[in-house]
Design an enzyme around this catalytic site. Structure first.
Site, PDB file in Angstrom:
ATOM      1  N   ASP A 254      -5.862  -4.191  -6.987  1.00 18.33           N
ATOM      2  CA  ASP A 254      -4.866  -3.243  -7.054  1.00 18.33           C
ATOM      3  C   ASP A 254      -4.364  -2.872  -8.488  1.00 18.33           C
ATOM      4  O   ASP A 254      -3.534  -3.566  -8.742  1.00 18.33           O
ATOM      5  CB  ASP A 254      -3.667  -3.297  -6.072  1.00 18.33           C
ATOM      6  CG  ASP A 254      -2.882  -1.989  -6.148  1.00 18.33           C
ATOM      7  OD1 ASP A 254      -3.316  -0.982  -6.199  1.00 18.33           O
ATOM      8  OD2 ASP A 254      -1.548  -2.184  -6.002  1.00 18.33           O
ATOM      9  N   GLY A 306      -3.063  11.205  -7.580  1.00 14.73           N
ATOM     10  CA  GLY A 306      -2.118  11.118  -6.393  1.00 14.73           C
ATOM     11  C   GLY A 306      -0.912  12.035  -6.797  1.00 14.73           C
ATOM     12  O   GLY A 306      -0.507  12.732  -7.835  1.00 14.73           O
ATOM     13  N   CYS A 309       1.644  10.672  -8.858  1.00 15.10           N
ATOM     14  CA  CYS A 309       1.240   9.968 -10.184  1.00 15.10           C
ATOM     15  C   CYS A 309       1.555  11.033 -11.199  1.00 15.10           C
ATOM     16  O   CYS A 309       1.410  12.071 -11.090  1.00 15.10           O
ATOM     17  CB  CYS A 309      -0.334   9.972 -10.216  1.00 15.10           C
ATOM     18  SG  CYS A 309      -0.878   9.027  -8.590  1.00 15.10           S
ATOM     19  N   ASP A 342      -9.323   7.460  -3.631  1.00 19.77           N
ATOM     20  CA  ASP A 342      -8.108   7.236  -3.240  1.00 19.77           C
ATOM     21  C   ASP A 342      -7.184   8.417  -4.115  1.00 19.77           C
ATOM     22  O   ASP A 342      -7.175   8.322  -5.316  1.00 19.77           O
ATOM     23  CB  ASP A 342      -7.826   5.739  -3.694  1.00 19.77           C
ATOM     24  CG  ASP A 342      -6.217   5.302  -4.037  1.00 19.77           C
ATOM     25  OD1 ASP A 342      -5.438   6.131  -3.183  1.00 19.77           O
ATOM     26  OD2 ASP A 342      -6.312   4.672  -4.606  1.00 19.77           O
ATOM     27  N   ARG A 390       7.545   7.118  -2.886  1.00 16.27           N
ATOM     28  CA  ARG A 390       7.658   6.911  -4.285  1.00 16.27           C
ATOM     29  C   ARG A 390       6.423   6.458  -4.850  1.00 16.27           C
ATOM     30  O   ARG A 390       5.577   5.624  -4.182  1.00 16.27           O
ATOM     31  CB  ARG A 390       8.667   6.025  -4.726  1.00 16.27           C
ATOM     32  CG  ARG A 390       8.751   4.679  -4.223  1.00 16.27           C
ATOM     33  CD  ARG A 390       9.901   3.984  -4.662  1.00 16.27           C
ATOM     34  NE  ARG A 390       9.864   2.444  -4.512  1.00 16.27           N
ATOM     35  CZ  ARG A 390      10.862   1.640  -4.404  1.00 16.27           C
ATOM     36  NH1 ARG A 390      11.871   1.826  -4.992  1.00 16.27           N
ATOM     37  NH2 ARG A 390      10.586   0.178  -4.240  1.00 16.27           N
ATOM     38  N   MET A 392       3.992   3.930  -6.842  1.00 15.10           N
ATOM     39  CA  MET A 392       4.096   2.372  -7.362  1.00 15.10           C
ATOM     40  C   MET A 392       4.365   2.350  -8.883  1.00 15.10           C
ATOM     41  O   MET A 392       4.691   1.210  -9.056  1.00 15.10           O
ATOM     42  CB  MET A 392       2.810   1.764  -6.998  1.00 15.10           C
ATOM     43  CG  MET A 392       2.800   1.613  -4.987  1.00 15.10           C
ATOM     44  SD  MET A 392       4.143   0.830  -4.267  1.00 15.10           S
ATOM     45  CE  MET A 392       3.906  -0.688  -4.590  1.00 15.10           C
ATOM     46  N   ARG A 405       0.266  -3.488 -11.706  1.00 11.72           N
ATOM     47  CA  ARG A 405      -0.614  -2.379 -11.393  1.00 11.72           C
ATOM     48  C   ARG A 405      -1.166  -1.708 -12.909  1.00 11.72           C
ATOM     49  O   ARG A 405      -2.153  -1.350 -12.786  1.00 11.72           O
ATOM     50  CB  ARG A 405      -0.247  -1.546 -10.557  1.00 11.72           C
ATOM     51  CG  ARG A 405      -1.299  -0.637  -9.814  1.00 11.72           C
ATOM     52  CD  ARG A 405      -0.579  -0.003  -8.915  1.00 11.72           C
ATOM     53  NE  ARG A 405      -1.705   0.674  -7.865  1.00 11.72           N
ATOM     54  CZ  ARG A 405      -2.153   2.050  -7.899  1.00 11.72           C
ATOM     55  NH1 ARG A 405      -1.747   2.830  -9.028  1.00 11.72           N
ATOM     56  NH2 ARG A 405      -3.255   2.365  -7.357  1.00 11.72           N
ATOM     57  N   GLU A 419       4.591   5.818 -14.406  1.00 11.99           N
ATOM     58  CA  GLU A 419       3.489   6.235 -14.473  1.00 11.99           C
ATOM     59  C   GLU A 419       3.438   6.946 -13.090  1.00 11.99           C
ATOM     60  O   GLU A 419       2.578   7.476 -12.285  1.00 11.99           O
ATOM     61  CB  GLU A 419       2.255   5.785 -14.745  1.00 11.99           C
ATOM     62  CG  GLU A 419       1.957   5.323 -16.219  1.00 11.99           C
ATOM     63  CD  GLU A 419       0.676   4.559 -16.548  1.00 11.99           C
ATOM     64  OE1 GLU A 419      -0.375   4.972 -15.748  1.00 11.99           O
ATOM     65  OE2 GLU A 419       0.514   4.099 -17.335  1.00 11.99           O
ATOM     66  N   GLU A 473      -7.806  33.273  -2.110  1.00  9.77           N
ATOM     67  CA  GLU A 473      -8.798  33.537  -1.115  1.00  9.77           C
ATOM     68  C   GLU A 473      -8.555  32.580   0.042  1.00  9.77           C
ATOM     69  O   GLU A 473      -8.310  32.877   1.363  1.00  9.77           O
ATOM     70  CB  GLU A 473      -9.697  34.192  -1.084  1.00  9.77           C
ATOM     71  CG  GLU A 473     -10.382  35.052   0.002  1.00  9.77           C
ATOM     72  CD  GLU A 473     -11.833  35.476  -0.495  1.00  9.77           C
ATOM     73  OE1 GLU A 473     -12.515  36.570  -0.384  1.00  9.77           O
ATOM     74  OE2 GLU A 473     -12.823  34.361  -0.660  1.00  9.77           O
TER      75      GLU A 473
HETATM   76  P1  XMP Z   1      -1.556  10.562  -2.726  1.00  8.45           P
HETATM   77  O1  XMP Z   1      -1.943  11.715  -3.317  1.00  8.45           O
HETATM   78  O2  XMP Z   1      -2.040  10.382  -1.317  1.00  8.45           O
HETATM   79  O3  XMP Z   1      -2.057   9.162  -3.628  1.00  8.45           O
HETATM   80  O4  XMP Z   1      -0.096  10.489  -2.389  1.00  8.45           O
HETATM   81  C1  XMP Z   1      -1.592   7.973  -3.311  1.00  8.45           C
HETATM   82  C2  XMP Z   1      -2.389   7.247  -4.366  1.00  8.45           C
HETATM   83  O5  XMP Z   1      -1.883   7.424  -5.757  1.00  8.45           O
HETATM   84  C3  XMP Z   1      -1.944   6.252  -6.356  1.00  8.45           C
HETATM   85  N1  XMP Z   1      -0.559   5.766  -6.851  1.00  8.45           N
HETATM   86  C4  XMP Z   1      -0.218   5.960  -8.219  1.00  8.45           C
HETATM   87  N2  XMP Z   1      -0.940   6.422  -9.270  1.00  8.45           N
HETATM   88  N3  XMP Z   1       1.285   6.363 -10.546  1.00  8.45           N
HETATM   89  C5  XMP Z   1      -0.128   6.605 -10.322  1.00  8.45           C
HETATM   90  O6  XMP Z   1      -0.737   7.211 -11.381  1.00  8.45           O
HETATM   91  C6  XMP Z   1       1.878   5.765  -9.271  1.00  8.45           C
HETATM   92  O7  XMP Z   1       3.172   5.542  -9.518  1.00  8.45           O
HETATM   93  C7  XMP Z   1       1.097   5.807  -8.279  1.00  8.45           C
HETATM   94  N4  XMP Z   1       1.400   5.253  -7.009  1.00  8.45           N
HETATM   95  C8  XMP Z   1       0.370   4.982  -6.194  1.00  8.45           C
HETATM   96  C9  XMP Z   1      -2.564   4.912  -5.565  1.00  8.45           C
HETATM   97  O8  XMP Z   1      -3.748   4.953  -5.813  1.00  8.45           O
HETATM   98  C10 XMP Z   1      -2.594   5.730  -4.012  1.00  8.45           C
HETATM   99  O9  XMP Z   1      -2.966   5.234  -3.178  1.00  8.45           O
END
Ligand code: XMP
Length: 492
Positions: A254, A306, A309, A342, A390, A392, A405, A419, A473
């Site tokens: 991860d 994400g 993100c 992902d 939130r 990670m 990570r 981040e 659209e």
């Molecule tokens: P979604 O869009 O489904 O994305 O909410 C989940 C994925 O986002 C990643 N992830 C992060 N990426 N900063 C990032 O740049 C973060 O704080 C963060 N937390 C999670 C991760 O790959 C997750 O599966």
């Protein structure tokens, strides 16, 4: 100036696309959406019934959600903001859920008193127990109805007096159907499983068999236990080992930037050491895929798409997700290594576009964070219900561990450079209905393209490029929505 003239070679740059930039080109079809087969490989040795994973985030996947994901045919990936022991316990919890043969059997000895056994069964939350001697040979079985309310036996009588000694047993290879038939025939609720010498090796219960029947399409390992993934830090060999020993099916390296060469060295070592499949991520380019495809059992794609993100904003680096998935899949396909897309998926349409771009499965965070099974409680703001969600890489999550990570040290006195953000997401109810909507929408996409299986869909699907007018659209427009749809919100 002609349109391809540039002031500097540095500005002669390729374009990268994401979900809203493309649509699937509809094609001739005889496929009814419900007939689309969603089975997929998520890593070299693990197959799921639906191509969906829940994100390894501390507001998304702990054991409770992972159990439900696997029951519904997908897979949960346990987050790693917890101790290594808790990771192992989480894996064991998922593996124990729905198991046909219970291994951790509560047993009684023939010399115990009825009263002692009654109390023990109450304490352990079971309503019956096999009675075994010191070599685990099955002598009888005792249940609450045998002893309560002490009509025919005294509280201080020995279990030997009160137990049923004609025990119906079965062997290890018993099927759920055969076990159920035995139970109906003999009007019993549990069947001890014994070896050739009548020694207890497990127990099958009526409740267990019926619970499993509800989940026909569950994703299970070769022993029939639910599948589960575990996230480990890029250098966390100890967590990877513990997860593997506890029975994890897939270990996910991860990391926000798995094209870091130290991360790749460590991932390779972890892969060589454990039995579980190892998925390496995240990456977003063909070069990164080339660097890991030789040893990885799966590659996870996503640099900054994400919902929570801020990587691309904070670091200025990233790859729009459709392009990232397509680049990685071009490499991975040649080696037969599965790809997971992902992040950034808001709607079922995004999920199936990710598969069209070349992914074998998708991973979602925000989509599942509002469900009942996700950790955290429901809060009400302005009359609407939410759950916490939130990143990670947010300050709060990094303070709770896992800053590696983002390849950042966990220095107590230093401020993290986050981040990700801390947020709330609308409360959604049970995971099963969210997943049903997601998978149903993906099946619709397969119907429009005329593909019956995921591999066929990957082959047959084509994209068209969408203008911003086309995007407008695509959404509900020129109307006021009066009733919320279960699978669409314009605010996503
Ligand atoms: P979604 O869009 O489904 O994305 O909410 C989940 C994925 O986002 C990643 N992830 C992060 N990426 N900063 C990032 O740049 C973060 O704080 C963060 N937390 C999670 C991760 O790959 C997750 O599966």
């Amino acid at each position: 100036m002609a349109s391809d003239d540039v002031f500097s070679e540095k500005l002669r740059v390729p374009e990268a696309l994401t979900f809203d930039d493309v649509l699937l080109r509809p094609k001739e079809s005889r496929v009814e959406p419900d007939d689309a087969d969603m089975r997929t490989r998520v890593s070299t040795n693990v197959t799921l019934s639906v191509p969906v994973l829940s994100a390894a985030m501390d507001t998304v996947t702990e054991a409770e959600l992972a159990v439900e994901m696997a029951r519904q045919g997908g897979m949960g990936v346990l987050h790693r903001n917890m101790s290594v022991e808790e990771t192992a316990e989480g894996v064991e919890e998922v593996k124990r859920a729905d198991e046909l043969i219970i291994r951790d059997v509560v047993t009684a000895s023939p010399e115990q008193t009825v009263r002692e056994v009654d109390r023990m069964m109450e304490r352990e939350g079971v309503s019956g127990a096999p009675v075994v001697d010191e070599d685990d040979a099955v002598l009888g079985i005792i249940s609450g109805t045998d002893i309560r309310p002490y009509l025919e036996v005294g509280e201080y009588d020995a279990v030997r007096e009160a137990m049923t000694d004609e025990v119906i047993t079965a062997s290890e290879d018993v099927t759920p159907r055969a076990a159920l038939e035995l139970m109906y025939e003999h009007r019993i609720e549990r069947v001890p499983i014994v070896d050739d010498e009548n020694r207890l090796t497990g127990l099958v219960t009526m409740a267990g068999v019926l619970a499993r029947r509800e989940y026909d399409d569950a994703a299970r390992d070769d022993d029939g236990a639910l599948v589960v993934g575990v996230a480990v830090g890029p250098f966390e060999t100890d967590r990877a080992r513990a997860a593997d020993e506890a029975g994890a099916d897939v270990v996910f390296i991860d990391c926000a930037h798995a094209h870091n060469l130290d991360v790749i060295d460590s991932a390779r070592e972890i892969e060589a050491e454990i039995d579980a499949d190892v998925v390496v991520g995240n990456v977003g380019t063909a070069e990164a895929a080339e660097a890991v495809v030789g040893f990885a059992d799966g590659i996870k794609v996503g640099i900054g798409p994400g919902s929570i993100c801020t990587t691309r904003i904070v670091s200025g680096a990233g790859m729009p997700q459709i392009t990232a998935v397509a680049e990685v899949a071009d490499v991975a396909d040649r080696h037969g290594v599965p790809v997971i897309a992902d992040g950034g998926i808001r709607y079922s349409g995004d999920a199936i576009k990710a598969i069209a771009a070349g992914a074998d499965a998708v991973m979602l965070g925000s989509y599942f964070a509002g469900t009942d099974e996700a950790p955290g409680r429901i809060v009400t703001m302005n009359g609407k219900r939410y759950k916490q969600y939130r990143g990670m890489g947010s300050v709060g999550a990094m303070n709770d561990g896992g800053g590696d990570r983002y390849l950042k040290d966990e220095a107590e006195d230093e401020e993290f450079v986050p981040e990700g953000v801390e947020a709330a997401t609308p409360y959604k109810g049970p995971l099963s209905s969210e997943l049903h909507q997601l998978v149903g929408g993906m099946q619709s996409g397969m119907g429009y393209v005329g593909a019956e299986t995921i591999p066929e869909f990957k082959e047959r699907s084509e994209f068209v490029r969408v203008s911003s007018a086309g995007q407008t659209e695509s959404h509900a427009h020129d109307v006021v929505i009066t009733d919320e749809a279960p699978n669409y919100s314009p605010d996503n």
